[in-house]
Design an enzyme around this catalytic site. Sequence first.
Site, PDB file in Angstrom:
ATOM      1  N   GLU A  19       0.827  -1.213   0.000  1.00 53.95           N
ATOM      2  CA  GLU A  19       0.000   0.000   0.000  1.00 53.95           C
ATOM      3  C   GLU A  19       0.860   1.261   0.000  1.00 53.95           C
ATOM      4  OE1 GLU A  19      -3.586   2.087   2.599  1.00 53.95           O
ATOM      5  OE2 GLU A  19      -2.279   0.607   3.544  1.00 53.95           O
ATOM      6  N   GLU A  60     -11.793   2.662   6.371  1.00 54.21           N
ATOM      7  CA  GLU A  60     -10.640   2.921   7.236  1.00 54.21           C
ATOM      8  C   GLU A  60     -10.589   4.416   7.527  1.00 54.21           C
ATOM      9  OE1 GLU A  60      -6.047   1.376   7.546  1.00 54.21           O
ATOM     10  OE2 GLU A  60      -6.578   2.594   5.821  1.00 54.21           O
TER      11      GLU A  60
END
Length: 254
Positions: A139, A236
Site C-alpha cells: 500500500e 478505514e
Amino acid sequence: MPRFSANLGFLWTELSLPEAIAAAKAAGFDAVECHWPYDVPAELVRKALGDNDIQMLGINTRRGDVTAGDNGLCALPGRVTEARSAIDEAIDYATAIDCRAVHVMAGFSSGAAAEDTFIDNLQYACLRAEKHGITILIEPLNRFDAPDYFLSTTDHALRIIEAVAKPNIQLMFDLYHVQLMEGDLENKIVNLLPHIGHIQFASVPDRGPPQKGEIDFAALFELIDNLGYKRPLGAEYKPNGPTEHTLEWLRTYS
C-alpha cells in the site's frame, strides 16, 4: 450495490477485538479487517468471526519497534530477519483465522538497497502465502501522514509488483492516500483494477467518514461496482465520536 468492511484499527477501538467484530456485524458491515491483531489469541478471533458469520479480509505485518519510530520492516536493509519473522507471524495468524490477505508494511526507507530488500522480502512473503491461498498486499501511504515511507505512489507500487513477479501480490488502493498524493481517482481505479486486491476509503482531507470533502464517494462507489469489483470496500476512517454515530453513510450507500 457495494459491500463494506469495517476496519477495526479505527472503528470501535474502545472494544476488544472480538467485541468489535460483533459490533461491526450488528451495524450491517459485510466483513471486517484490522491492523495488528497479534495481542489477541487467534482462536478467540476465529471464534468471534464464526459466531458472527463474518470474514476478516486482511491484517498487517507488525510495524517493528514503534517507540523507536518503526512503521514497517520489509524495505529496511539490515533487518531482513525481523522482517521475515513479521511476515511469518502474519501469515500464520491469517491462516489460523481464515483471513485471505496480508498487507506487508515497507517502513521508512529509500534508495536502491531498500527497493531490493523490499522485493526480496515480498517474494519470500508470496511464496509463504501461496501455500495458504493468501494474497500479499502493498500500500502506498501519503507523504503528509507518513513522511519518508518507502512507498508513496501507485506507479512505484506497480513497479514493485512487476519486479516481484508473483501471482499473489496485489495493490492495496486507499482512496484517501491516493487522492492526497495523485488525485484522478476515477481513471486510476479503471486502469489499475486488474492489480487491485483491496480498496479502502476515508474522506479527504480529514480522514473522517465518507460524507464530505474532496471525494465524490457516490460516484466512485458506483464506478467500482459497475466495473465488476464485488469485494467489500474497507472503511478505514477516523470516527469523530462514537463509531455508531458516524454510520449514516453505510445506510446511504449499502
